[in-house]
Scaffold this motif. Structure first.
Motif: not given
Length: 215
Positions: A65-66, A68-71, A159, A162-163
């Motif tokens: 939850n902290k 991101s997809v970009s990370e 991360a 998530l990606y």
């Protein structure tokens, strides 16, 4: 000849007397002849209170939850030498990973020759399994053909998951529930605010009574 022999024997005898005397004196001085055993054998280790518990760090739910997809896209750059993640992408040294999240283990890319070590595991690529796999493929499936050492940082694993989830998959991200300790802090703060409000109200009532008495 006899004089030399007697001289040598004398020196040997003298050396023996000195050595014996030294042993006796040191034994008396250091009490080597009276060894004292400690009441509790061993060494004392000063451990912190609470049994020396080690902070396990944040949970995967919290980190998911902290991040991101970009990370995750940046972390996935380490994987592009062996994998593609675009729809219809070709298999390389490793399988194409489009839509991998949620699929069965060793079933993500048709036609790819998965190792029996991974195929025999069973189950799906959920958040827990994928995290364990990314942390150490060999520990997750001993005998796997994947030679990647793994991602030791939980932030990197979260991360990149998530990606991958954003590329052809749509697994719900597990909700992070604050720890009980945090809930207790919030409760204590709320209680303190209530006490302050009650005290202010009592002061206002007392002031009102004084005003009525003066009137």
């Amino acid at each position: 000849m006899d004089d030399k022999f007697n001289t040598a024997a004398g020196w040997v005898l003298f050396a023996g007397i000195i050595a014996l005397g030294s042993a006796i004196v040191s034994g008396i001085f250091f009490q080597a002849d009276k060894p004292v055993s400690p009441e509790q054998p061993g060494y004392f280790i000063d451990a912190p209170e609470g049994g020396g518990e080690v902070d396990a760090g944040p949970s995967m739910e919290e980190v998911l939850n902290k991040m991101s997809v970009s990370e995750g896209e940046k972390v996935f750059a380490k994987c592009t030498a062996c994998h593609t993640v675009d729809q219809g992408g070709a298999n390389g040294i490793g399988p194409n990973l489009y839509g991998i999240m949620g699929k069965g283990l060793a079933q993500g890319a048709p036609g790819f020759a998965y190792s029996s070590a991974l195929a025999d595991k069973g189950g799906n690529w959920d958040w827990d399994n994928m995290s364990a796999w990314l942390k150490s493929p060999r520990a997750f499936a001993n005998g796997t053909k994947m030679s990647f050492a793994g991602l030791s940082k939980i932030e990197d694993r979260a991360a990149v998951m998530l990606y991958m989830n954003a590329n052809g998959s749509n697994l719900p991200v597990p909700e992070f529930v604050a720890a009980a300790a945090d809930a207790e802090v919030v409760a204590e703060e709320t209680e303190a605010e209530g006490d302050v409000a009650a005290e202010a109200e009592a002061e206002q009532d007392a002031a009102a009574e004084l005003n009525e008495g003066g009137a």
